[in-house]
Design an enzyme around this catalytic site. Structure first.
Site, PDB file in Angstrom:
ATOM      1  N   HIS A  67       1.027  -1.358  -0.073  1.00 40.31           N
ATOM      2  CA  HIS A  67      -0.073   0.017   0.017  1.00 40.31           C
ATOM      3  C   HIS A  67       0.935   1.320   0.083  1.00 40.31           C
ATOM      4  O   HIS A  67       0.599   2.020  -0.855  1.00 40.31           O
ATOM      5  CB  HIS A  67      -0.999   0.169   1.126  1.00 40.31           C
ATOM      6  CG  HIS A  67      -1.919  -0.962   0.865  1.00 40.31           C
ATOM      7  ND1 HIS A  67      -3.090  -0.810   0.869  1.00 40.31           N
ATOM      8  CD2 HIS A  67      -1.775  -2.460   1.095  1.00 40.31           C
ATOM      9  CE1 HIS A  67      -4.083  -2.072   1.031  1.00 40.31           C
ATOM     10  NE2 HIS A  67      -3.101  -2.776   1.004  1.00 40.31           N
ATOM     11  N   ASP A 111      -6.674   5.596   1.618  1.00 43.03           N
ATOM     12  CA  ASP A 111      -6.306   3.950   1.106  1.00 43.03           C
ATOM     13  C   ASP A 111      -7.880   3.533   1.022  1.00 43.03           C
ATOM     14  O   ASP A 111      -8.668   3.722   1.937  1.00 43.03           O
ATOM     15  CB  ASP A 111      -5.641   3.476   2.553  1.00 43.03           C
ATOM     16  CG  ASP A 111      -5.011   2.163   2.086  1.00 43.03           C
ATOM     17  OD1 ASP A 111      -3.734   2.026   1.640  1.00 43.03           O
ATOM     18  OD2 ASP A 111      -5.602   1.003   1.958  1.00 43.03           O
ATOM     19  N   THR A 171      -5.492  -0.270  -4.329  1.00 40.67           N
ATOM     20  CA  THR A 171      -4.042  -0.862  -4.648  1.00 40.67           C
ATOM     21  C   THR A 171      -3.866  -1.982  -5.447  1.00 40.67           C
ATOM     22  O   THR A 171      -3.130  -2.615  -5.408  1.00 40.67           O
ATOM     23  CB  THR A 171      -3.178  -0.915  -3.306  1.00 40.67           C
ATOM     24  OG1 THR A 171      -4.284  -1.442  -2.171  1.00 40.67           O
ATOM     25  CG2 THR A 171      -2.983   0.466  -2.662  1.00 40.67           C
ATOM     26  N   VAL A 191      15.020  -6.654  -1.353  1.00 41.40           N
ATOM     27  CA  VAL A 191      16.161  -6.175  -2.591  1.00 41.40           C
ATOM     28  C   VAL A 191      15.235  -5.120  -3.121  1.00 41.40           C
ATOM     29  O   VAL A 191      14.107  -4.869  -2.993  1.00 41.40           O
ATOM     30  CB  VAL A 191      16.091  -7.720  -3.424  1.00 41.40           C
ATOM     31  CG1 VAL A 191      16.777  -8.633  -2.742  1.00 41.40           C
ATOM     32  CG2 VAL A 191      14.645  -8.145  -3.807  1.00 41.40           C
ATOM     33  N   ASN A 219       1.353  -4.749  -7.112  1.00 42.38           N
ATOM     34  CA  ASN A 219       2.814  -3.854  -7.447  1.00 42.38           C
ATOM     35  C   ASN A 219       3.645  -4.685  -8.176  1.00 42.38           C
ATOM     36  O   ASN A 219       4.006  -4.185  -9.184  1.00 42.38           O
ATOM     37  CB  ASN A 219       2.992  -3.259  -6.201  1.00 42.38           C
ATOM     38  CG  ASN A 219       2.344  -2.368  -5.281  1.00 42.38           C
ATOM     39  OD1 ASN A 219       2.096  -1.590  -6.017  1.00 42.38           O
ATOM     40  ND2 ASN A 219       1.591  -2.698  -4.555  1.00 42.38           N
ATOM     41  N   SER A 220       3.810  -5.953  -7.760  1.00 54.00           N
ATOM     42  CA  SER A 220       4.643  -6.808  -8.505  1.00 54.00           C
ATOM     43  C   SER A 220       4.045  -6.922 -10.094  1.00 54.00           C
ATOM     44  O   SER A 220       5.173  -7.070 -10.931  1.00 54.00           O
ATOM     45  CB  SER A 220       4.959  -8.277  -7.909  1.00 54.00           C
ATOM     46  OG  SER A 220       5.440  -7.931  -6.745  1.00 54.00           O
ATOM     47  N   ASP A 232      -6.341 -10.983  -3.299  1.00 52.60           N
ATOM     48  CA  ASP A 232      -6.670 -10.697  -4.765  1.00 52.60           C
ATOM     49  C   ASP A 232      -5.902 -11.390  -5.888  1.00 52.60           C
ATOM     50  O   ASP A 232      -5.897 -11.062  -7.051  1.00 52.60           O
ATOM     51  CB  ASP A 232      -6.490  -9.054  -4.901  1.00 52.60           C
ATOM     52  CG  ASP A 232      -4.944  -8.575  -4.652  1.00 52.60           C
ATOM     53  OD1 ASP A 232      -4.151  -9.408  -4.043  1.00 52.60           O
ATOM     54  OD2 ASP A 232      -4.803  -7.566  -4.856  1.00 52.60           O
TER      55      ASP A 232
END
Ligand code: UDP
Ligand code: UDP
Ligand code: UDP
Length: 466
Positions: free
Chosen positions: A19, A116, A139, A343, A364-365, A384
């Site tokens: 988030h 959010d 998100t 990382v 996001n990935s 999700d």
């Protein structure tokens, strides 16, 4: 001082890197467009990763008004079984009454609020009283927003008998692969009285009271859902939905401690390395991690693998040898890099030697992979992620083996994992499609692209107070 400086945006993220990262990327876009920005910052953060990111962000944008929101200690420690990030969301929702005094003396006056998705209902009660335009940053994917909007309509349709479940599916307006199989829905939200279930049922109908919903996605990937959302086919009295992604990573996110990793990647042939990471807050069972190690070895490909043993990074104490077994760790040394630390994922995904991504499909990935045209082996774990995985699969830039179930449901064996890795590293169709996805992603984020046009139009609207 620039003309736009009169626009004052207050942003309020909830918990977790999944988030915070998109919030800060959207914040960077607004700051770069000369908005004044106040970031409500719940403290202490749940993870180290969040506090590091916040401090890098503040150093990069010293003009930012970072507004600490010191949370009261919880009346009792959270039960062990509750995910600490989700417990934090609950604490935030229960502490919302502390927000009005916190923001009362902000200057210049607040133009808009961006909060959010997990805080929708409690915050609406405040922004409505203050007559403040209230936007949310969702998100996840547009597909997930369709599901989120529709969930109350099917919330009471859980099959009585789990044996019937494989047969059941639900038509969901706007979803590009409707009907949605029951098995793609996170089981937790069909369990009576769970926090997350209650929260969606409460928040989802209130989406229509928002001034708009920001999505970290882009037209060429999710045109079907975006059109349905903006045509009002999904949410009655729809708020406008703004696709302003895929958010680019910014300078403040760069980790300068990863030189060993970068050097190692520099030495590998183009497209020869598979990258494995399950996001910022998903730890797998140790038995499953060992099978992943075996699978990586069997695949024959070089790899970078980020191992997570605990949900919250502050609790990571033991070394790789204890988690994976010394023999496996030693065996893997010749073949790849296994790390048990944070990382710089966007640096890895953008490296020319990386040719495939084993991902849990956190949104996001997925957006970061899209920007780099990296084929995906989808291995959704919770929330999700199955919906996102299906989206990747129908767009043909990744594969998803549905028999692998939800995280923790079963242990997937190394030989199956190895074969699936070979498939993403060798399938030319996936590579072509991934490059097409990348073209769409880059176009959306280019100068004069959808993101820039939308953000600038909105800033103009906020300036004019409409
Ligand atoms: N991430 C990273 N390094 C790591 C682990 C995760 O940079 O070692 C980042 C990743 O690039 C992404 C975010 O953390 O921006 C994870 O968000 P996502 O939505 O993919 O998954 P979540 O962590 O919310 O499950
Ligand atoms: N971390 C992070 N972003 C970074 C570097 C570190 O979120 O750029 C997090 C990471 O999750 C780790 C913690 O901060 O658990 C401490 O990181 P590290 O051991 O690298 O410490 P440092 O050398 O950065 O102080
Ligand atoms: N959640 C949970 N148990 C689960 C799956 C999800 O408590 O088995 C919670 C989770 O903590 C999260 C929310 O439900 O805050 C939404 O899940 P998702 O994975 O989409 O969350 P995100 O990665 O966006 O935080």
């Amino acid at each position: 001082m620039s003309d736009e400086s009169s626009v004052h945006v207050v942003m309020f993220p909830s918990a977790g890197m999944g988030h915070l990262t998109p919030f800060l990327r959207l914040a960077s876009l607004l700051l770069n467009n000369h908005c004044k920005l106040t970031l409500i910052t719940p403290l202490p953060t749940v993870s180290h990763a969040e506090s590091q990111l916040l401090s890098h962000f503040h150093s990069s944008f010293p003009q930012l008004n970072l507004l600490p929101f010191h949370l009261p200690p919880p009346p009792s420690p959270p039960p062990i079984s509750v995910d600490p990030f989700f417990h934090r969301v609950l604490t935030l929702r229960n502490s919302i009454h502390l927000i009005p005094p916190l923001i009362s003396s902000l200057s210049p006056p607040i133009s808009i609020f961006i909060s959010d998705i997990f805080l929708v209902t409690p915050l609406l009660s405040i922004t409505q009283k203050l007559s403040l335009p209230n936007y949310t940053l969702f998100t996840s994917s547009a597909a997930m927003l369709c599901f989120y909007s529709h969930f109350p309509a099917i919330a009471h349709s859980k099959p009585d008998d789990d044996d019937d479940a494989p047969e059941i599916s639900f038509p969901v307006p706007g979803l590009p692969f409707s009907p949605l199989p029951y098995s793609y829905i996170p089981p937790i939200i069909f369990q009576p009285n769970t926090i997350f279930r209650n929260q969606i049922i409460e928040d989802s109908p209130n989406l229509s009271k928002l001034h708009g919903v920001f999505l970290n996605t882009f037209e060429s990937l999710e045109s079907h859902s975006l059109k349905a959302l903006n045509d009002g086919q999904v949410i009655e009295n729809k708020p406008p939905v703004y696709a302003v992604g895929p958010f680019l990573p910014f300078e403040f996110e760069k980790k300068n401690t990863s030189t060993q990793l970068s050097r190692w990647l520099d030495d590998q042939p183009i497209g020869s390395v598979v990258y494995v990471c399950f996001g910022s807050r998903t730890s797998l069972k140790r038995e499953q991690m060992r099978e992943i190690g075996n699978g990586l070895m069997r695949s024959g490909y070089k790899f970078v693998w980020v191992v997570k043993d605990k949900i919250v990074d502050k609790e990571e104490q033991v070394g790789l040898g204890e988690v994976l077994g010394v023999e496996l760790v030693e065996g893997m040394k010749e073949k790849g890099l296994v790390v048990k630390e944070w990382v710089d994922q966007t640096e890895i995904l953008s490296h020319k030697s990386v040719g495939g991504f084993v991902s849990h499909c956190g949104w996001n990935s997925i957006m970061e992979a899209s920007l780099n045209g990296v084929p995906i082996l989808a291995w959704p774990q919770h929330g999700d992620q199955k919906i996102n995985a299906e989206l990747v699969e129908i767009s043909e830039w990744g594969i998803w083996n549905k028999s692998w179930g939800w995280g923790g449901e079963l242990v997937v064996k190394g030989d199956e994992i190895g074969d699936a890795i070979k498939e993403i590293m060798e399938n030319e169709l996936l590579k072509d499609k991934a490059m097409k996805v990348k073209e769409g992603a880059m176009k959306a984020m280019s100068i004069g692209g959808d993101c820039e046009v939308t953000i600038q139009k909105l800033i103009q609207k906020w300036k004019n107070n409409v």
